[in-house]
Enzyme design. Structure first.
Site: not given
Ligand code: SAH
Length: 344
Positions: A90, A103, A117, A195, A218, A294, A337
């Site tokens: 994605e 992204c 995650c 990141s 992170s 999220n 995210c």
């Protein structure tokens, strides 16, 4: 199968041309044609006939196939790409002021297994090739130009999609070289951010090989035990060591380290956590991004109230650390995210 044109940086393409005694102007012309002019059809003008033949016989221009596109009300766009072996990744376009940040994903799945995650839950299937990373950009740009021609500019690239970019260093580096090349996309190096969960071997290579590209760490907790629970590789590469490394990154006008702090309700969102973070990062060239967790299907953690997030920020403000609360974008299409998962 022919190797992809999109996997070569300019120097590699020049070496290929030199080995065949082809005119040395060819690679620059091809970069200009495919990246700057955004053409996907073969370049037939300006190139010598034997160069055209060489390219046609030896390179493929296939790009990842756009499988689905989802648009959310806030103009976030999520692409699901199908790769040549059927695997999927994605890519997300995040709008800001009628421009976009893209992204990018760097792996199919991820080996880091961070507990918060969604991508981490699917494990690592494989690394992406540079062509598949560049291809996400090229295809997203094409879609944007076709569908939103009035505001089709992608100004920033962040490696915050699926995967740990520093764990797939070679391909990420080649893709960045193409994005940065004057003959390619001509992006400024501070417009790209990688990141990382704190993968030290990759950080060492970044420092040696492409230190001008920005780093986001992170961070998520200043407390080793808590960070161990969130990011399992913290046991191998503890925060103290990662911070020692990151602290040594030179400062500059466009150079700062972004510390991403994922706020999880009743886990790392207390005012005490904020004070410990403030004391640890005070006086550094730090910039904190607060990201409220999220949720995703089956996740064990909860998102804090916005009032709690603001209180956390107020504490960090007292340490004079620039802090931004990252607005959640695209969550209704699971594009925020940590919501990317291509196995479901
Ligand atoms: N592997 C890299 C890049 C991918 S994740 C890294 O760890 O940095 C990009 C950012 O999204 C990271 O800061 C990550 O911690 C954050 N993230 C992951 N899952 C999330 C979730 N469920 N909610 C909010 N942010 C999340």
């Amino acid at each position: 199968m022919k190797p992809s044109f999109y996997q070569y940086n300019l120097a590699e393409l020049q070496a290929l041309f030199a080995a065949q005694d082809l005119p040395p102007s060819g690679p620059g012309l091809l970069f200009n044609w495919h990246y700057k002019k955004r053409k996907t059809e073969p370049c037939l003008i300006d190139l010598a006939k034997k160069s055209i033949e060489f390219v046609a016989a030896n390179m493929s221009f296939d790009l990842p196939e756009v499988h689905t596109v989802k648009e959310s009300d806030d103009k976030t766009v999520k692409f699901l790409f199908k790769l040549r072996d059927g695997q999927k990744v994605e890519t997300v376009l995040i709008p800001f002021n009628n421009k976009y940040t893209i992204c990018l994903s760097s792996q199919v799945g991820c080996a880091m297994k961070c507990s918060f995650c969604f991508t981490g839950t699917q494990g690592l299937s494989r690394h992406l090739g540079a062509d598949e990373i560049v291809g996400q950009f090229t295809e997203a740009q094409k879609w944007l130009t076709q569908n939103r021609p009035e505001d089709d500019r992608i100004l920033n690239i962040v490696f915050m999609g699926q995967g740990e970019p520093l764990h797939n260093f070679d391909a990420v580096k080649t893709a960045c070289e193409i994005f940065l090349s004057q003959h390619g996309l001509s992006l400024a190096s501070h417009k790209i951010t990688i990141s990382t969960a704190g993968y030290l071997p990759g950080l060492e290579r970044w420092k040696a090989e492409m230190p001008d590209v920005n780093i986001a760490l992170s961070f998520h907790s200043p407390i080793e035990e808590k960070r161990n629970k969130l990011i399992p590789i913290n046991k191998r590469y503890p925060l103290a060591e990662v911070l020692k490394f990151v602290d040594a990154i030179p400062h500059g006008k466009n150079r700062f380290v972004t510390y991403e702090y994922l706020l999880i309700k009743d886990f790392n969102d207390s005012l005490e956590d904020a004070h410990i973070t403030g004391k640890l990062l005070e006086g550094k060239n730090a910039y904190i991004n607060l990201i409220p967790f999220n949720p995703f299907p089956g996740s064990e953690f909860k998102r804090p109230e916005m009032s709690e997030v603001e209180k956390f920020k107020t504490v960090l403000d007292t340490y004079k650390i620039p802090t931004l609360v990252r607005k959640t974008k695209g969550d209704e299409i699971l594009a925020a995210c940590g919501q990317l998962n291509t196995k479901i």
